[in-house]
Design an enzyme around this catalytic site. Structure first.
Site, mmCIF file in Angstrom:
data_model
loop_
_atom_site.group_PDB
_atom_site.id
_atom_site.type_symbol
_atom_site.label_atom_id
_atom_site.label_comp_id
_atom_site.label_asym_id
_atom_site.label_seq_id
_atom_site.Cartn_x
_atom_site.Cartn_y
_atom_site.Cartn_z
ATOM 1 N N ARG A 29 -14.755 -60.493 -52.740
ATOM 2 C CA ARG A 29 -14.647 -59.375 -52.127
ATOM 3 C C ARG A 29 -13.361 -58.786 -52.015
ATOM 4 N NH1 ARG A 29 -16.579 -63.000 -48.170
ATOM 5 N NH2 ARG A 29 -18.748 -63.489 -48.727
ATOM 6 N N GLY A 59 -23.665 -58.872 -54.356
ATOM 7 C CA GLY A 59 -24.891 -58.415 -53.256
ATOM 8 C C GLY A 59 -24.845 -56.998 -52.911
ATOM 9 N N THR A 62 -21.534 -55.256 -53.217
ATOM 10 C CA THR A 62 -20.958 -55.039 -54.730
ATOM 11 C C THR A 62 -21.585 -53.698 -55.143
ATOM 12 O OG1 THR A 62 -20.858 -57.273 -54.894
ATOM 13 C CG2 THR A 62 -20.988 -56.092 -56.858
ATOM 14 N N ILE A 84 -25.842 -66.139 -52.607
ATOM 15 C CA ILE A 84 -26.719 -67.391 -52.414
ATOM 16 C C ILE A 84 -27.654 -66.782 -51.136
ATOM 17 C CG2 ILE A 84 -24.961 -69.058 -52.842
ATOM 18 C CD1 ILE A 84 -24.493 -69.421 -49.934
ATOM 19 N N ASP A 85 -27.325 -65.740 -50.575
ATOM 20 C CA ASP A 85 -28.128 -65.103 -49.319
ATOM 21 C C ASP A 85 -29.567 -64.719 -49.550
ATOM 22 O OD1 ASP A 85 -25.732 -65.782 -48.335
ATOM 23 O OD2 ASP A 85 -25.229 -63.902 -47.964
ATOM 24 N N GLY A 128 -26.187 -67.743 -45.067
ATOM 25 C CA GLY A 128 -27.223 -66.957 -45.436
ATOM 26 C C GLY A 128 -26.780 -65.577 -44.701
ATOM 27 N N ARG A 129 -25.472 -65.510 -44.076
ATOM 28 C CA ARG A 129 -24.971 -64.414 -43.228
ATOM 29 C C ARG A 129 -26.159 -63.893 -42.342
ATOM 30 N NH1 ARG A 129 -20.305 -61.643 -44.471
ATOM 31 N NH2 ARG A 129 -20.238 -62.368 -46.689
ATOM 32 N N SER A 173 -37.569 -88.520 -35.255
ATOM 33 C CA SER A 173 -36.380 -87.750 -35.603
ATOM 34 C C SER A 173 -36.665 -86.371 -35.524
ATOM 35 C CB SER A 173 -35.917 -88.189 -36.874
ATOM 36 O OG SER A 173 -36.385 -87.776 -38.016
HETATM 37 O O1 F6P Z 1 -22.514 -63.959 -48.692
HETATM 38 C C1 F6P Z 1 -22.617 -65.176 -49.038
HETATM 39 C C2 F6P Z 1 -21.992 -66.315 -48.081
HETATM 40 O O2 F6P Z 1 -21.904 -67.514 -48.643
HETATM 41 C C3 F6P Z 1 -22.702 -66.047 -46.947
HETATM 42 O O3 F6P Z 1 -23.768 -66.841 -46.641
HETATM 43 C C4 F6P Z 1 -21.649 -66.827 -45.734
HETATM 44 O O4 F6P Z 1 -21.822 -66.291 -44.443
HETATM 45 C C5 F6P Z 1 -20.237 -66.144 -46.243
HETATM 46 O O5 F6P Z 1 -20.748 -65.731 -47.814
HETATM 47 C C6 F6P Z 1 -19.039 -67.033 -46.438
HETATM 48 O O6 F6P Z 1 -18.146 -66.097 -46.894
HETATM 49 P P1 F6P Z 1 -16.426 -66.796 -46.802
HETATM 50 O O7 F6P Z 1 -16.590 -67.758 -47.864
HETATM 51 O O8 F6P Z 1 -15.815 -65.674 -47.217
HETATM 52 O O9 F6P Z 1 -16.249 -67.607 -45.450
#
Ligand code: F6P
Length: 281
Positions: A29, A59, A62, A84-85, A128-129, A173
Site C-alpha cells: 500500500r 484488492g 489497488t 487473502i481477504d 480478512g479485514r 472442547s
Molecule cells: O488485506 C489483507 C490483510 O492481510 C487483512 O486481512 C489484514 O487486516 C491486513 O491486510 C493486515 O495489514 P498489515 O499487514 O498492514 O497489518
C-alpha cells in the site's frame, strides 16, 4: 513506480519463485499513490523507463488506484485479484485466499488438539479485514462451534447463550472462529467480556490470534494455478488493447470485469455457507 525502482521480469528474475510466499516485487500500500501528485510522479517515472502499460495486482484499493491512474495519465491498466481477504467483486476467488485459508485451517486443527486435551474454549482470530471469508471457510473446515463474521450481527448475549449450551452438552472442547472485523471486536475483546461474566468462571478460556502467519508461506497448488492463469490473461488483455478491467475467475473460466463495475460492488460471503456454520456447530 514513484521511485522509478524497476526491474525487468525476464526468465531469470521469475524462475524459482512460484513456490514462494510474499512478493518479489515488494509492492505494498502506498499513501503517496493515493494523491494526484504521487500518481503524476509515477507516470513520469514509467514514461522515462519506456513502460507503456500496467498489471495491477491487489484488492479493491489497488483497482481504485489503477482506475484513477488510467484516467489521469492514459496508461492502460489491467488488474489481477491478489488479496487473502477474497472480498473483490469480479472473481470467484482471489489469489492468496486459498493459501491463507489453509494456513488458518492447519493451525485451527493444531489448537483443537490442546482444546480437546484440556477441555478448553479457544477464541481464534483470523484475518480478512472487514470480510468474513477466511473465518467462514476455516470455521466450516475446522468444525468450529461458532463463527463470528462482520457480515452477520451476533450479539454478545447470543454468543454467551450458544457457548453455555455447548458446555451444558458436555462438549469436550470448543473453538470459536472470530473474523478480525467482527462488530463485537477481536477475539481478545470477546474473551474479556466472557471473563467478566460469572457463568464463564469455570471455563478454561484461551485466545489465539493467528495474524500474519496467514499472509506467508508456500502457496497452495490452487493459488499457483490461479495466479499463473490470471497473470497470463492480464498480459494477453493488455496486448489486445484492453484497459481498466480485472482478470478474474468465474465458474472456472477467465472473465473480465470493468474497474468501474467492481469499484461499485462488494463481494459477499455466500449466505449458504453462513447458514452451514450454524448447522454444523
Ligand atoms: O488485506 C489483507 C490483510 O492481510 C487483512 O486481512 C489484514 O487486516 C491486513 O491486510 C493486515 O495489514 P498489515 O499487514 O498492514 O497489518
Amino acid at each position: 513506480m514513484i521511485e522509478g525502482d524497476f526491474k525487468a521480469l525476464d526468465r531469470n528474475a521469475v524462475s524459482s519463485i512460484i513456490q514462494k510466499g510474499g512478493t518479489i516485487l515488494k509492492s505494498a500500500r502506498s499513501d503517496r499513490f493515493r494523491s494526484v501528485d504521487g500518481r503524476t510522479q509515477a507516470a513520469i517515472r514509467l514514461r522515462e523507463a519506456g513502460i507503456d502499460s500496467l498489471v495491477a495486482i491487489g484488492g479493491d484499493g489497488t483497482m481504485r488506484g489503477a482506475l484513477a491512474f488510467h484516467k489521469e495519465h492514459g496508461v492502460p491498466c489491467v488488474g489481477c485479484p491478489g488479496t487473502i481477504d477474497n472480498d473483490l467483486y469480479g472473481t470467484d476467488e482471489t489469489i492468496g485466499f486459498d493459501t491463507a485459508l489453509n494456513t488458518a485451517l492447519v493451525n485451527i486443527d493444531r489448537i483443537r488438539d490442546t482444546a480437546d486435551a484440556h477441555n478448553r474454549l479457544f477464541l481464534i482470530e483470523v484475518m480478512g479485514r472487514d470480510a468474513g471469508f477466511i473465518a467462514v471457510h476455516s470455521g466450516i473446515g475446522g468444525g468450529a462451534e461458532l463463527v463470528l463474521i462482520p457480515e452477520t450481527l451476533t450479539s454478545m448475549d447470543e454468543v454467551k447463550e450458544k457457548l453455555l449450551n455447548l458446555m451444558s452438552e458436555h462438549v469436550r472442547s470448543s473453538i470459536v472462529v472470530v473474523a478480525e472485523g467482527d462488530e463485537l471486536g477481536g477475539a481478545g475483546q470477546i474473551a474479556e467480556a466472557l471473563r467478566k461474566d460469572t457463568s464463564f468462571e469455570a471455563i478454561d478460556l484461551r485466545v489465539c490470534i493467528l495474524g500474519h502467519i496467514q499472509r506467508g508461506g508456500s502457496p497452495t497448488a490452487r493459488d499457483r494455478v490461479l495466479a499463473s492463469r490470471l497473470g497470463k490473461s492480464a498480459v494477453e488483455a493488455l496486448l489486445r488493447g484492453e484497459t481498466s478491467v480485472l482478470a478474474g475467475i468465474s465458474n472456472d473460466n477467465v472473465a473480465f470485469t470493468s474497474f468501474d463495475v467492481l469499484n461499485q460492488r462488494r463481494m459477499t460471503v455466500n449466505p449458504d455457507l453462513v447458514a452451514l456454520c450454524d448447522i454444523i456447530s
